[in-house]
Design a protein around this motif. Structure first.
Motif, PDB file in Angstrom:
ATOM      1  N   LYS A   1       0.822  -1.202   0.000  1.00 27.65           N
ATOM      2  CA  LYS A   1       0.000   0.000   0.000  1.00 27.65           C
ATOM      3  C   LYS A   1       0.863   1.262   0.000  1.00 27.65           C
ATOM      4  CE  LYS A   1      -4.119  -1.754  -0.062  1.00 27.65           C
ATOM      5  NZ  LYS A   1      -5.014  -1.529  -1.240  1.00 27.65           N
TER       6      LYS A   1
ATOM      7  N   SER B   1       2.473   1.594  -3.505  1.00 26.18           N
ATOM      8  CA  SER B   1       1.477   1.921  -4.527  1.00 26.18           C
ATOM      9  C   SER B   1       0.989   3.360  -4.385  1.00 26.18           C
ATOM     10  CB  SER B   1       0.295   0.957  -4.455  1.00 26.18           C
ATOM     11  OG  SER B   1      -0.430   1.109  -3.248  1.00 26.18           O
ATOM     12  N   TYR B   2       0.922   3.857  -3.139  1.00 26.04           N
ATOM     13  CA  TYR B   2       0.479   5.243  -2.949  1.00 26.04           C
ATOM     14  C   TYR B   2       1.460   6.219  -3.596  1.00 26.04           C
ATOM     15  CZ  TYR B   2      -0.529   9.730  -0.837  1.00 26.04           C
ATOM     16  OH  TYR B   2      -0.796  11.065  -0.662  1.00 26.04           O
TER      17      TYR B   2
ATOM     18  N   MET C   1       1.493   6.536  -7.413  1.00 23.44           N
ATOM     19  CA  MET C   1       0.361   7.155  -8.095  1.00 23.44           C
ATOM     20  C   MET C   1       0.777   8.503  -8.691  1.00 23.44           C
ATOM     21  SD  MET C   1      -2.358   5.246  -8.059  1.00 23.44           S
ATOM     22  CE  MET C   1      -1.158   3.978  -8.462  1.00 23.44           C
TER      23      MET C   1
ATOM     24  N   GLN D   1      -5.744   7.889 -12.246  1.00 20.93           N
ATOM     25  CA  GLN D   1      -5.156   7.232 -11.074  1.00 20.93           C
ATOM     26  C   GLN D   1      -5.718   5.828 -10.886  1.00 20.93           C
ATOM     27  OE1 GLN D   1      -2.802  10.140  -8.529  1.00 20.93           O
ATOM     28  NE2 GLN D   1      -4.626   9.551  -7.436  1.00 20.93           N
ATOM     29  N   LYS D   2      -7.040   5.653 -11.114  1.00 20.32           N
ATOM     30  CA  LYS D   2      -7.635   4.327 -10.999  1.00 20.32           C
ATOM     31  C   LYS D   2      -7.017   3.363 -12.005  1.00 20.32           C
ATOM     32  CE  LYS D   2     -12.210   5.777  -9.319  1.00 20.32           C
ATOM     33  NZ  LYS D   2     -13.654   5.815  -9.657  1.00 20.32           N
TER      34      LYS D   2
ATOM     35  N   TRP E   1      -4.136   3.642 -13.595  1.00 20.67           N
ATOM     36  CA  TRP E   1      -2.720   3.445 -13.285  1.00 20.67           C
ATOM     37  C   TRP E   1      -2.549   2.454 -12.140  1.00 20.67           C
ATOM     38  CZ3 TRP E   1       1.480   3.869 -15.825  1.00 20.67           C
ATOM     39  CH2 TRP E   1       2.724   3.948 -15.184  1.00 20.67           C
ATOM     40  N   HIS E   2      -3.429   2.548 -11.147  1.00 21.34           N
ATOM     41  CA  HIS E   2      -3.398   1.617 -10.013  1.00 21.34           C
ATOM     42  C   HIS E   2      -3.593   0.182 -10.490  1.00 21.34           C
ATOM     43  CE1 HIS E   2      -5.116  -0.552  -6.514  1.00 21.34           C
ATOM     44  NE2 HIS E   2      -4.221   0.149  -5.842  1.00 21.34           N
ATOM     45  N   GLU E   3      -4.485  -0.014 -11.459  1.00 21.25           N
ATOM     46  CA  GLU E   3      -4.734  -1.358 -11.978  1.00 21.25           C
ATOM     47  C   GLU E   3      -3.531  -1.904 -12.739  1.00 21.25           C
ATOM     48  OE1 GLU E   3      -7.298  -3.313 -11.174  1.00 21.25           O
ATOM     49  OE2 GLU E   3      -7.691  -1.626  -9.842  1.00 21.25           O
TER      50      GLU E   3
END
Length: 251
Positions: free
Chosen positions: A6, A9-10, A13, A232-233, A235-237
């Motif tokens: 976490k 990943s933060y 972003m 951002q969503k 990119w997170h995936e």
């Protein structure tokens, strides 16, 4: 491992990374070190933020994710699994205000699929974080308030991410197929993780942002908060899929 993932990943972003680079560049300017490099960093970062905040750019990232799996087509299932999302409970507000963002699409689609299969059970997922209610319980209360029978709802309140949700469902599902409900952009990674533990999910994506015959005008080329959030969503995936592949190769 969960908290390390976490944390990484933060900061990977786009917005936090841009702010971090901007802070470093400003410190360089204040200290009078390598001013040209610092100004170049700021220019690249802010131009990059401008571009990735446009709906046109976020659509380009979202489209490959959302187009991988078709909508649920009515296949018969005994279980409908709804993956967790964000919620925040407040006893002074109606239950419809507890669940936010993508999660509201997920529980509505889960109920729809379950109602198409009268003998099925609705398995809702998600932990509490710091909230008095788990996300699974918030889902269940909303479904019940909308008329879905509480006795047909099962809860998975411990999983904190998609991988843990797949592991929790593993013992319950066995070899039988089931409907897997999550956001369309999240479905590719969810399918990868659930199939990776030997399960047989039938995708039921929802909350699509890319629509056919979507109007293309100048407003899609201007920066907007919605565009940045969608980027951002997505990119997170992509990062999540990369992490899953990395863990799989190590194991």
């Amino acid at each position: 491992m969960f908290f390390i993932k976490k944390f990484i990943s933060y900061w990977a972003m786009p917005l936090p990374l841009a702010l971090l680079i901007s802070f470093i560049a400003l410190m360089m300017l204040i200290r009078g070190r390598r001013r040209k490099l610092a100004l170049g960093m700021l220019g690249v970062v802010w131009l990059g933020l401008f571009v990735i905040s446009t709906p046109w750019f976020s659509d380009k990232l979202m489209a490959p994710l959302e187009s991988q799996y078709p909508p649920y087509a009515g296949q018969e299932v005994r279980y409908v699994v709804v993956l967790g999302g964000y919620h925040e409970s407040d006893s002074s507000l109606p239950i419809t205000s507890y669940i936010e963002g993508d999660a509201i699409y997920r529980i509505i689609e889960g109920m729809r699929v379950a109602l198409l299969n009268p003998e099925s059970r609705l398995l809702v997922s998600g932990y509490a974080r710091t909230d008095p209610l788990s996300n699974a319980e918030a889902y269940a209360r909303l479904a019940e308030s909308l008329g879905f029978p509480r006795e047909r709802i099962d809860l998975q309140e411990d999983p904190r991410d998609t991988h843990e949700e797949a592991l929790a469902a593993q013992a319950r599902m066995g070899e039988q197929p089931f409907a897997l409900v999550t956001s369309a952009y999240h479905m590719p990674r969810a399918m990868q993780l659930f199939e990776g533990v030997g399960l047989h999910p039938i995708p039921a994506p929802t909350g699509h942002t890319i629509k056919q015959h979507q109007e293309l005008d100048w407003r899609r080329f201007r920066p907007a908060l919605g565009g940045l959030a969608a980027t951002q969503k997505a990119w997170h995936e992509y990062l999540g899929a990369l992490w899953a592949n990395l863990v799989a190769s190590i194991n």
